[in-house]
Motif scaffolding. Structure first.
Motif, short mmCIF file in Angstrom:
data_model
loop_
_atom_site.label_atom_id
_atom_site.label_comp_id
_atom_site.label_asym_id
_atom_site.label_seq_id
_atom_site.Cartn_x
_atom_site.Cartn_y
_atom_site.Cartn_z
N TYR A 1 2.09 0.36 -8.18
CA TYR A 1 1.82 1.79 -8.05
C TYR A 1 2.80 2.57 -8.90
CZ TYR A 1 -0.94 0.66 -3.87
OH TYR A 1 -1.86 0.16 -2.99
N ILE B 1 6.54 1.33 -8.07
CA ILE B 1 6.63 0.48 -6.88
C ILE B 1 5.82 -0.79 -7.14
CG2 ILE B 1 6.17 0.33 -4.39
CD1 ILE B 1 6.25 3.38 -4.30
N ILE C 1 8.70 8.68 0.92
CA ILE C 1 7.55 7.86 0.55
C ILE C 1 7.43 6.74 1.58
CG2 ILE C 1 6.56 6.32 -1.17
CD1 ILE C 1 8.13 7.82 -3.29
N ASN C 2 6.29 6.64 2.23
CA ASN C 2 6.03 5.58 3.21
C ASN C 2 5.26 4.45 2.54
OD1 ASN C 2 7.20 6.96 5.47
ND2 ASN C 2 5.41 8.29 5.49
N VAL C 3 5.79 3.25 2.64
CA VAL C 3 5.18 2.08 2.01
C VAL C 3 4.81 1.07 3.10
CG1 VAL C 3 5.48 0.19 0.38
CG2 VAL C 3 6.52 2.41 -0.09
N THR D 1 0.83 -1.20 0.00
CA THR D 1 0.00 0.00 0.00
C THR D 1 0.87 1.25 0.00
OG1 THR D 1 -1.71 -1.16 1.26
CG2 THR D 1 -1.85 1.24 1.16
N VAL D 2 0.56 2.17 -0.90
CA VAL D 2 1.23 3.47 -0.97
C VAL D 2 0.15 4.53 -1.08
CG1 VAL D 2 2.90 4.89 -2.19
CG2 VAL D 2 3.17 2.41 -2.19
N GLU D 3 0.14 5.48 -0.15
CA GLU D 3 -0.90 6.50 -0.15
C GLU D 3 -0.64 7.60 -1.18
OE1 GLU D 3 -1.37 7.95 3.80
OE2 GLU D 3 -2.16 6.06 4.58
N SER E 1 10.35 3.20 4.71
CA SER E 1 10.31 4.56 4.16
C SER E 1 11.46 4.72 3.18
CB SER E 1 10.42 5.60 5.28
OG SER E 1 9.31 5.53 6.14
#
Length: 408
Positions: A114, A104, A55-57, A38-40, A84
């Protein structure tokens, strides 16, 4: 009787089939969780100046990330689990904007899960000043915006890149020194500063790391990242990661930067890591560890300004490309009362206090607490090191200190 038994058998089998179907939605019934990723973030817009963002994954498996452009570089390409990624980008010196993609996906899968579209403005769209738009969103800090105003890509009259950063020592005309100024990528649109560093190529070690210290930065919004990586603002080839026989000692502590994931990731840059002895010095009960705890107690509403530094009385001991410091020191500056509501640059000398704690780098100081014998004036340290401390604070009382004012 056999017929009845057979019917019962069919009924039991049917019931079990329905039960398994309704309760067994997990495809991997063997106990392995379904891979997730999941990547917001879906897009990112950047100013023309160079900088970084995070980027937080969130994942429970192995995954990869790649960049489609050379001007957009990553702290790593393969990861496992939640992590991250620090993304660094160069300044866009052309007038036209440019774009790139960050892909990603699951490791081994050629199709990305993503794609993040990154666009950077052209130089005509704004001021390309290498990250010196220094507004601050830490409203709990009484320095507020004043503390980050000023500065730029060239040195000010005080010899610093940022006239509003009270903690900064002056830059020196020394080809061996590399300087970096880090803004927190995921706070205040990248306009909140984190720390500054002076790194020596010849010594393979940070010379000093300067930072504001405040409860704003220690708010526990994240955990320790352990994201050891080269400082993107300093040539990777000159940065030393590990030294044989020594622990990786943070100059600015990880626990001092828990306000965001991005702030903590930056605290693990190699430029903020120095070779320190473990037993009796860096670990629990060691003299440096105890001094760090003492400094935590000096935080105040007005902000504490700190410089963590290395000192070499001689250069006899080396390890893995680094010259091991013979001493470490902390330089502290704050208001005496701690709650004046004033920026230190606007304070009188009588409202301020500053001091140096110098400790010898050895393993014979277990359970040694900060004491008067460690203290000296800032002017004395300037004489020893050749550095100029707090040039942006005109009334800093660098020639005097009082142990009693620091509770000792």
């Amino acid at each position: 009787m056999k017929t009845t038994t057979r019917i019962y058998g069919y009924l039991v089998a049917a019931i079990l089939t329905l039960f398994v179907t309704s309760c067994g939605e997990e495809p991997n019934a063997g106990g392995n969780p379904t891979p997730s990723l999941t990547v917001e973030m879906t897009s990112k817009e950047l100013e023309a100046k160079k900088g970084t963002f995070v980027i937080n994954v969130d994942s429970n498996t192995e995954w990869t990330i790649s960049s489609s452009a050379e001007w957009l570089t990553l702290s790593g390409s393969e990861f496992s689990g939640a992590a991250s990624v620090l993304v660094s980008y160069t300044a866009n010196e052309k007038e036209k904007s440019r774009t790139a993609k960050l892909n990603i996906g699951y490791k081994g899968d050629s199709t990305p899960t993503y794609s993040i579209m990154v666009s950077q403005k052209g130089s005509s769209s704004g001021d390309n000043n290498n990250g010196s738009n220094d507004n601050n969103d830490n409203n709990d800090n009484n320095d507020n915006n004043n503390d980050n105003n000023g500065g730029g890509g060239t040195l000010t009259g005080n010899g610093t890149k940022h006239a509003g950063w009270a903690e900064l020592p002056a830059e020196e005309d020394n080809d061996d020194y590399y300087y970096a100024y880090h803004m927190i990528p995921d706070k205040g649109d990248g306009k909140v500063r984190n720390f500054a560093v002076c790194y020596s190529e010849a010594l393979g070690c940070p010379v000093w790391v300067a930072s504001p210290m405040h409860s704003y930065y220690t708010a526990k919004n994240t955990s320790r990242s352990d994201a050891y990586a080269p400082d993107p603002e300093i040539p990777t080839s000159i940065q030393v990661h590990k030294r044989s026989g020594y622990t990786r000692g943070h100059m600015l502590g990880s626990s001092d930067r828990l306000v965001s994931r991005g702030a903590n990731v930056q605290a693990f840059y190699y430029s903020n890591i120095a070779p320190q002895l473990s037993e009796g010095f860096n670990t629990g009960g060691g003299v440096w560890n105890n001094l760090e705890s003492y400094c935590d107690e000096q935080l105040c509403a007005d902000t504490l300004y700190m410089v963590n530094g290395c000192y070499w009385e001689n250069k006899k001991t080396t390890s893995s490309g680094s010259v091991i410091p013979t001493h470490y020191y902390k330089v502290l500056l704050r208001t005496k009362s701690g709650n004046t509501g004033k920026w230190v640059v606007n304070c009188s000398e009588s409202e301020l206090k500053c001091v140096v704690f110098m400790v010898e780098h050895n393993s014979d100081q277990h359970k040694v607490e900060p004491h008067k014998g460690m203290m000296m004036s800032v002017a004395e340290l300037e004489e020893m090191t050749g550095h100029t401390f707090f040039p942006n604070v005109p009334n800093a009382p660098k020639h005097t200190y009082s142990a009693s004012e620091w509770g000792l």
